[in-house]
Design a protein around this motif. Structure first.
Motif, PDB file in Angstrom:
ATOM      1  N   THR A 115       0.861  -1.184   0.000  1.00  0.00           N
ATOM      2  CA  THR A 115       0.000   0.000   0.000  1.00  0.00           C
ATOM      3  C   THR A 115       0.898   1.234   0.000  1.00  0.00           C
ATOM      4  N   ARG A 129      -5.599   5.943   1.493  1.00  0.00           N
ATOM      5  CA  ARG A 129      -4.598   6.473   0.555  1.00  0.00           C
ATOM      6  C   ARG A 129      -5.289   7.179  -0.610  1.00  0.00           C
ATOM      7  N   ALA A 138      -9.124   6.448  -1.104  1.00  0.00           N
ATOM      8  CA  ALA A 138      -9.510   5.038  -1.005  1.00  0.00           C
ATOM      9  C   ALA A 138      -9.263   4.502   0.395  1.00  0.00           C
ATOM     10  N   LYS A 139     -10.215   3.665   0.840  1.00  0.00           N
ATOM     11  CA  LYS A 139      -9.974   2.875   2.047  1.00  0.00           C
ATOM     12  C   LYS A 139      -9.606   1.482   1.561  1.00  0.00           C
ATOM     13  N   VAL A 140      -8.424   1.004   1.923  1.00  0.00           N
ATOM     14  CA  VAL A 140      -7.978  -0.297   1.416  1.00  0.00           C
ATOM     15  C   VAL A 140      -7.657  -1.242   2.568  1.00  0.00           C
ATOM     16  N   ARG A 141      -7.855  -2.530   2.296  1.00  0.00           N
ATOM     17  CA  ARG A 141      -7.508  -3.536   3.315  1.00  0.00           C
ATOM     18  C   ARG A 141      -6.447  -4.463   2.749  1.00  0.00           C
ATOM     19  N   SER A 142      -5.433  -4.713   3.560  1.00  0.00           N
ATOM     20  CA  SER A 142      -4.405  -5.669   3.169  1.00  0.00           C
ATOM     21  C   SER A 142      -4.757  -7.030   3.760  1.00  0.00           C
TER      22      SER A 142
ATOM     23  N   GLU B 216      -7.366  -5.001  -1.049  1.00  0.00           N
ATOM     24  CA  GLU B 216      -8.746  -4.844  -1.476  1.00  0.00           C
ATOM     25  C   GLU B 216      -9.178  -3.395  -1.269  1.00  0.00           C
ATOM     26  N   GLU B 219     -13.581   1.078  -0.345  1.00  0.00           N
ATOM     27  CA  GLU B 219     -14.467   2.224  -0.573  1.00  0.00           C
ATOM     28  C   GLU B 219     -13.665   3.382  -1.163  1.00  0.00           C
TER      29      GLU B 219
END
Ligand SMILES: Cc1cc2nc3c(=O)[nH]c(=O)nc-3n(C[C@H](O)[C@H](O)[C@H](O)COP(=O)(O)OP(=O)(O)OC[C@H]3O[C@@H](n4cnc5c(N)ncnc54)[C@H](O)[C@@H]3O)c2cc1C
Lengths: 321, 249
Positions: A115, A129, A138-142, B216, B219
């Motif tokens: 990320t 980020r 963006a809200k991102v999940r690793s 992923e 949002e």
């Protein structure tokens, strides 16, 4: 969770060297992930930096002193970091060209995603980020066991450095240090910009010039105003492409991201890509002869007119700093 | 030496991007698309190497839905010899892109892979470095100058602090920065000729389904807007406001 921060050193000569401001802020980001933050310090003579780091909120420092990492090449450092990373759940660094070069290689070698340019940490695996030149957040999940992230330093404060336990220093094991010997790439030369002015990405005041400055000679006007305000100098891509000033002064989506208290844009139209690099400044001033220039949409104070008349007047009106 | 260039279809850099109101993505309906500008620079570099007699063949590759063939045709019109389209409608992330590109590298055995330093949509700045890591090749990122000399290549890189030159052993991965070159425009005859050049397409959905998802996107939101500013009428007024209203000088 344990976090490994990758150090970057800045400053001239052995005596003048210190941990870069970006790395300091990466330590703050790492602390938001965990209380257990270690640092990889690499170079040919970084032992004296260890002294500067007493009082820092770090568990231990992995010290890698080796001629093989003198220039911090990704081909040398990535195998070392990959070997150390197995004991960590996150690898963090500031979003500098050094880390942008290195960390994706590390991530690929670890078979994990990465990320880039994190501006906020929501939880151990969820980060915020910008994308699309900052036009989308963006809200991102690793989903990986080891998170690899770079952070935008403007979004994180400097760490508090008092009241911490002493930092322990461990030399990187020889078999791991040996991984840094690389026959893929070698250093040839560098042209480092030397300047007395504050560093662009950390400065409180930034004065930037664009194509409107017309020539390298006339670009000195930007420098004069910056000096009056004790500020750093920046530039638009057009100014850099035209050779008014070096590439390392470019502010924008693909240059440096700045968030000073005061940003002054002179002769800059305000293209999306430029705004991406400065819109988090607290106060934005634009001087442009075109009243419809998009830079005025993000400016707190806009002044329409010829910068060659207005800037010298402004320099005159400001007290000597 | 064969040169492989990876290119991406993105929203045209002059378009103001908007987030969909439901936060699931970006408005793309009716939006102008283009070759990612950094990828265009990579194509130009490859074509210049061919013109200088340093490259024998320029192959471009793009991963994406059927429309990506448009950008591959553009690369052929700009001088690439052949194009490979890896077809998928899935959202892609840099590591999986790098893995798919590694597959093409293993098959094509280029001596040099050129990519843009970042795509202007994801702004990740990762794929080239990841590909170099997967291949265990040398990497020259953010290149503003590329000079090939036998089995070595000197790459000048744009750094935060200035410029740095590295010597890489080929094969290598190089990512391009803005000042490497100025891409040419495709001429009408070349656009016509490009229609005859080979473009093969294959689905990579099966490969992709075997890869895990690493990052992923949960949002997307538009950024917080800046509050509207004011126009001042003189330097005096400006200096006064900066001092007494904003308190920044
Ligand atoms: C992939 C990509 C990445 C990019 N990355 C960046 C980036 O990181 N940073 C960046 O800055 N740009 C970037 N750009 C370029 C960007 O799109 C613009 O082209 C660039 O910012 C324009 O620079 P400018 O405002 O100096 O020039 P111009 O757009 O030409 O504007 C010059 C301005 O000066 C004003 N002017 C002229 N003379 C005077 C005068 N005497 N007094 C007052 N005003 C005057 C004019 O009214 C005009 O508004 C990128 C573009 C692409 C495609």
């Amino acid at each position: 969770m344990a976090v490994l921060v990758i150090a970057e050193i800045q400053g001239d000569g052995v005596a003048g060297q210190r941990l870069s401001e970006q790395t300091c802020r990466a330590v703050t980001a790492a602390q938001q992930l965990s209380d257990n933050v270690d640092l990889l310090l690499w170079g040919t003579s970084s032992a004296h930096i260890v002294d500067q780091l007493q009082g820092y909120p770090l568990g231990q420092i992995h010290l890698l002193e080796s001629a093989a990492v003198e220039h911090g090449l990704a081909e040398s450092l990535a195998p070392v970091i990959t070997a150390l990373a197995v004991d960590y759940q996150a690898v963090v660094a500031g979003s500098s060209t050094f880390a942008k070069d290195l960390l994706p290689r590390v991530a690929a070698m670890l078979d994990v995603g990465m990320t880039s340019d994190v501006i906020a940490i929501e939880s151990e695996d969820t980060f915020i980020r910008p994308m699309y030149a900052g036009n989308a957040i963006a809200k991102v999940r690793s989903h990986d066991a080891i998170k690899v992230i770079t952070i935008r330093s403007a979004a994180f404060a400097l760490p508090l450095t008092n009241g911490c336990d002493p930092v322990t220093v461990v030399r990187v094991r020889e078999d791991i240090a040996a991984l840094a010997v690389n026959d893929l790439s070698s250093f040839v030369s560098e042209q480092i910009t030397e300047s007395e002015r504050p560093e662009l990405s950390a400065a409180k005041v930034v004065v930037s010039g664009g194509r409107g400055l017309q020539s390298a000679e006339q670009f000195h006007l930007v420098e004069q105003l910056a000096d009056k305000l004790n500020g750093a100098v920046g530039a638009s891509r057009a100014a850099v492409d035209a050779g008014f000033i070096g590439n390392d002064f470019q502010v924008g989506q693909t240059g440096k991201i700045v968030a000073p208290d005061l940003y002054i844009a002179l002769g800059i139209s305000g293209a999306i890509q430029h705004i991406a690099g400065m819109k988090d400044a607290k106060v934005v001033v634009a001087i442009n002869k075109d009243a419809d220039a998009p830079i005025f949409d993000v400016a707190d104070y806009g002044l329409v007119g010829d910068l060659f008349d207005l800037v010298p007047e402004m320099i005159k009106r400001l007290p000597q700093s | 030496m064969k040169v492989l260039v990876a290119i991406k279809r993105v929203i045209d850099p002059s378009v103001k991007v908007r987030v969909k109101t439901d936060g699931t993505g970006i408005e793309t309906a009716g939006v102008k698309m283009a070759v990612n500008p950094f990828c265009e620079i990579a194509v130009e570099q490859a074509v210049q190497l061919k013109e200088a007699g340093l490259a024998s063949e320029v192959v471009t590759v793009s991963i994406g839905d059927g429309a990506s063939q448009e950008q591959l045709r553009t690369s052929l019109a700009l001088g690439a010899d052949r194009a490979v389209h890896l077809q998928t409608d899935s959202e892609l992330e840099p590591l999986n892109v790098a893995k798919l590109l590694k597959g093409v590298v293993d098959r094509e055995s280029p001596g040099l892979v050129l990519l843009g330093k970042q795509s202007i949509d994801g702004d990740n700045n990762q794929t080239g470095q990841m590909l170099a890591g997967l291949l265990n090749w040398s990497q020259g990122t953010f290149a503003s100058k590329v000079e090939i000399d036998g089995n070595k290549v000197n790459v000048t890189r744009e750094l935060d602090s200035g410029l740095q030159t590295l010597c890489l052993t080929l094969p290598a991965v190089i990512s391009t920065d803005l000042r490497l070159n100025t891409p040419r425009f495709a001429s009408l005859p070349n656009i016509m000729k490009a229609r005859q050049k080979p473009l093969e397409s294959e689905s990579v959905d099966e490969h992709l389904s075997a890869m895990s998802q690493h990052i992923e996107i949960l949002e997307l939101k538009p950024p917080a807007p800046r509050k509207a500013g004011v126009k001042v009428s003189s330097v005096d007024e400006l200096v006064d406001k900066l001092r007494n209203e904003a308190g920044v000088i």
